[in-house]
Scaffold this motif. Structure first.
Motif, PDB file in Angstrom:
ATOM      1  N   LYS A 156      43.159 -29.261 103.066  1.00  0.00           N
ATOM      2  CA  LYS A 156      43.249 -28.359 101.910  1.00  0.00           C
ATOM      3  C   LYS A 156      44.681 -27.890 101.685  1.00  0.00           C
ATOM      4  N   MET A 157      45.491 -27.873 102.729  1.00  0.00           N
ATOM      5  CA  MET A 157      46.901 -27.489 102.596  1.00  0.00           C
ATOM      6  C   MET A 157      47.774 -28.694 102.226  1.00  0.00           C
ATOM      7  N   ASP A 158      47.148 -29.847 101.973  1.00  0.00           N
ATOM      8  CA  ASP A 158      47.845 -31.096 101.613  1.00  0.00           C
ATOM      9  C   ASP A 158      48.812 -31.566 102.690  1.00  0.00           C
ATOM     10  N   LYS A 159      48.448 -31.369 103.952  1.00  0.00           N
ATOM     11  CA  LYS A 159      49.290 -31.851 105.051  1.00  0.00           C
ATOM     12  C   LYS A 159      48.904 -33.265 105.476  1.00  0.00           C
ATOM     13  N   ILE A 160      47.687 -33.695 105.160  1.00  0.00           N
ATOM     14  CA  ILE A 160      47.266 -35.056 105.479  1.00  0.00           C
ATOM     15  C   ILE A 160      46.651 -35.692 104.241  1.00  0.00           C
ATOM     16  N   SER A 161      46.677 -37.019 104.212  1.00  0.00           N
ATOM     17  CA  SER A 161      46.164 -37.741 103.047  1.00  0.00           C
ATOM     18  C   SER A 161      44.636 -37.732 103.038  1.00  0.00           C
ATOM     19  N   HIS A 162      44.092 -38.062 101.881  1.00  0.00           N
ATOM     20  CA  HIS A 162      42.637 -38.088 101.736  1.00  0.00           C
ATOM     21  C   HIS A 162      42.013 -39.165 102.621  1.00  0.00           C
ATOM     22  N   ALA A 163      42.657 -40.322 102.701  1.00  0.00           N
ATOM     23  CA  ALA A 163      42.128 -41.418 103.531  1.00  0.00           C
ATOM     24  C   ALA A 163      42.121 -41.025 105.002  1.00  0.00           C
ATOM     25  N   ASP A 164      43.215 -40.420 105.482  1.00  0.00           N
ATOM     26  CA  ASP A 164      43.271 -39.975 106.881  1.00  0.00           C
ATOM     27  C   ASP A 164      42.206 -38.908 107.144  1.00  0.00           C
ATOM     28  N   TYR A 165      42.062 -38.006 106.188  1.00  0.00           N
ATOM     29  CA  TYR A 165      41.069 -36.938 106.329  1.00  0.00           C
ATOM     30  C   TYR A 165      39.664 -37.525 106.469  1.00  0.00           C
ATOM     31  N   LYS A 166      39.334 -38.469 105.594  1.00  0.00           N
ATOM     32  CA  LYS A 166      38.001 -39.074 105.636  1.00  0.00           C
ATOM     33  C   LYS A 166      37.769 -39.810 106.950  1.00  0.00           C
ATOM     34  N   ASN A 167      38.763 -40.583 107.383  1.00  0.00           N
ATOM     35  CA  ASN A 167      38.607 -41.349 108.631  1.00  0.00           C
ATOM     36  C   ASN A 167      38.453 -40.433 109.840  1.00  0.00           C
ATOM     37  N   LEU A 168      39.325 -39.439 109.939  1.00  0.00           N
ATOM     38  CA  LEU A 168      39.261 -38.534 111.077  1.00  0.00           C
ATOM     39  C   LEU A 168      37.978 -37.705 111.061  1.00  0.00           C
ATOM     40  N   LYS A 169      37.593 -37.251 109.883  1.00  0.00           N
ATOM     41  CA  LYS A 169      36.373 -36.450 109.777  1.00  0.00           C
ATOM     42  C   LYS A 169      35.165 -37.278 110.201  1.00  0.00           C
ATOM     43  N   LYS A 170      35.112 -38.512 109.752  1.00  0.00           N
ATOM     44  CA  LYS A 170      34.004 -39.393 110.116  1.00  0.00           C
ATOM     45  C   LYS A 170      33.967 -39.627 111.632  1.00  0.00           C
ATOM     46  N   GLN A 171      35.129 -39.838 112.216  1.00  0.00           N
ATOM     47  CA  GLN A 171      35.225 -40.083 113.664  1.00  0.00           C
ATOM     48  C   GLN A 171      34.752 -38.852 114.455  1.00  0.00           C
ATOM     49  N   TYR A 172      35.258 -37.683 114.100  1.00  0.00           N
ATOM     50  CA  TYR A 172      34.897 -36.464 114.820  1.00  0.00           C
ATOM     51  C   TYR A 172      33.420 -36.102 114.625  1.00  0.00           C
ATOM     52  N   GLU A 173      32.917 -36.306 113.406  1.00  0.00           N
ATOM     53  CA  GLU A 173      31.505 -36.015 113.161  1.00  0.00           C
ATOM     54  C   GLU A 173      30.607 -36.943 113.976  1.00  0.00           C
ATOM     55  N   ALA A 174      31.010 -38.207 114.129  1.00  0.00           N
ATOM     56  CA  ALA A 174      30.227 -39.140 114.938  1.00  0.00           C
ATOM     57  C   ALA A 174      30.215 -38.695 116.405  1.00  0.00           C
ATOM     58  N   LEU A 216      34.368 -29.298 117.082  1.00  0.00           N
ATOM     59  CA  LEU A 216      34.076 -28.513 115.878  1.00  0.00           C
ATOM     60  C   LEU A 216      35.308 -27.725 115.425  1.00  0.00           C
ATOM     61  N   ILE A 217      36.060 -27.206 116.363  1.00  0.00           N
ATOM     62  CA  ILE A 217      37.310 -26.507 116.021  1.00  0.00           C
ATOM     63  C   ILE A 217      38.285 -27.486 115.384  1.00  0.00           C
ATOM     64  N   THR A 218      38.364 -28.689 115.958  1.00  0.00           N
ATOM     65  CA  THR A 218      39.256 -29.706 115.410  1.00  0.00           C
ATOM     66  C   THR A 218      38.841 -30.084 113.994  1.00  0.00           C
ATOM     67  N   LEU A 219      37.533 -30.210 113.757  1.00  0.00           N
ATOM     68  CA  LEU A 219      37.060 -30.503 112.400  1.00  0.00           C
ATOM     69  C   LEU A 219      37.456 -29.397 111.433  1.00  0.00           C
ATOM     70  N   ASN A 220      37.352 -28.171 111.866  1.00  0.00           N
ATOM     71  CA  ASN A 220      37.725 -27.032 111.038  1.00  0.00           C
ATOM     72  C   ASN A 220      39.217 -27.070 110.715  1.00  0.00           C
ATOM     73  N   GLU A 221      40.022 -27.341 111.734  1.00  0.00           N
ATOM     74  CA  GLU A 221      41.475 -27.427 111.522  1.00  0.00           C
ATOM     75  C   GLU A 221      41.836 -28.604 110.631  1.00  0.00           C
ATOM     76  N   LEU A 222      41.109 -29.704 110.788  1.00  0.00           N
ATOM     77  CA  LEU A 222      41.350 -30.882 109.963  1.00  0.00           C
ATOM     78  C   LEU A 222      41.100 -30.568 108.488  1.00  0.00           C
ATOM     79  N   GLU A 223      40.013 -29.872 108.229  1.00  0.00           N
ATOM     80  CA  GLU A 223      39.709 -29.498 106.851  1.00  0.00           C
ATOM     81  C   GLU A 223      40.774 -28.545 106.291  1.00  0.00           C
ATOM     82  N   PHE A 224      41.221 -27.619 107.120  1.00  0.00           N
ATOM     83  CA  PHE A 224      42.264 -26.692 106.695  1.00  0.00           C
ATOM     84  C   PHE A 224      43.549 -27.447 106.350  1.00  0.00           C
TER      85      PHE A 224
END
Length: 125
Positions: free
Chosen positions: A62-80, A51-59
């Motif tokens: 939002k700071m434009d440090k990672i691409s939208h595709a990477d964000y979606k993939n990582l978020k989906k993986q961590y949420e699963a 959950l902390i990692t998901l929070n950091e990923l979203e942060f």
């Protein structure tokens, strides 16, 4: 004299094995072999870390440090992974509740049986 040399060889071999063990032991994961029933605690800490990692990923997104595709993939993986842990926690809790409920039912049945036996004993007197 012959006896002293055999004893010294044995002691030297034991000392060498002890040193070898101390040198190599950090390379082995002893906690996996010695893990005795801390799975529930492990699940909680893993879930919190995810959950902390998901929070950091979203942060970072939002700071434009990672691409939208990477964000979606990582978020989906961590949420699963979090969903899997939550489901496992739920099953563990359900099993514990079932065990507790069965224990209560068994106590109630025993009390009813004792009550029945006492009534039956009084009737036969």
């Amino acid at each position: 004299m012959h006896d002293i040399s055999i004893i010294s060889i044995i002691l030297t071999a034991l000392l060498a094995l002890a040193c070898l063990f101390l040198i190599l032991s950090p390379y082995f994961k002893w906690d996996t072999y010695l893990n005795v029933g801390v799975k529930g605690q492990d699940l909680v800490s893993t879930k919190e870390a995810l959950l902390i990692t998901l929070n950091e990923l979203e942060f970072e997104y939002k700071m434009d440090k990672i691409s939208h595709a990477d964000y979606k993939n990582l978020k989906k993986q961590y949420e699963a992974e979090v969903a899997g842990i939550m489901k496992e926690e739920e099953l563990t809790i359900a099993a514990r509740v079932d065990r507790d409920l069965m224990a209560e039912v068994e106590k109630e049945i025993e009390a009813q049986m004792k009550n029945y036996e006492q009534k039956r004993g009084k009737e036969s007197d």
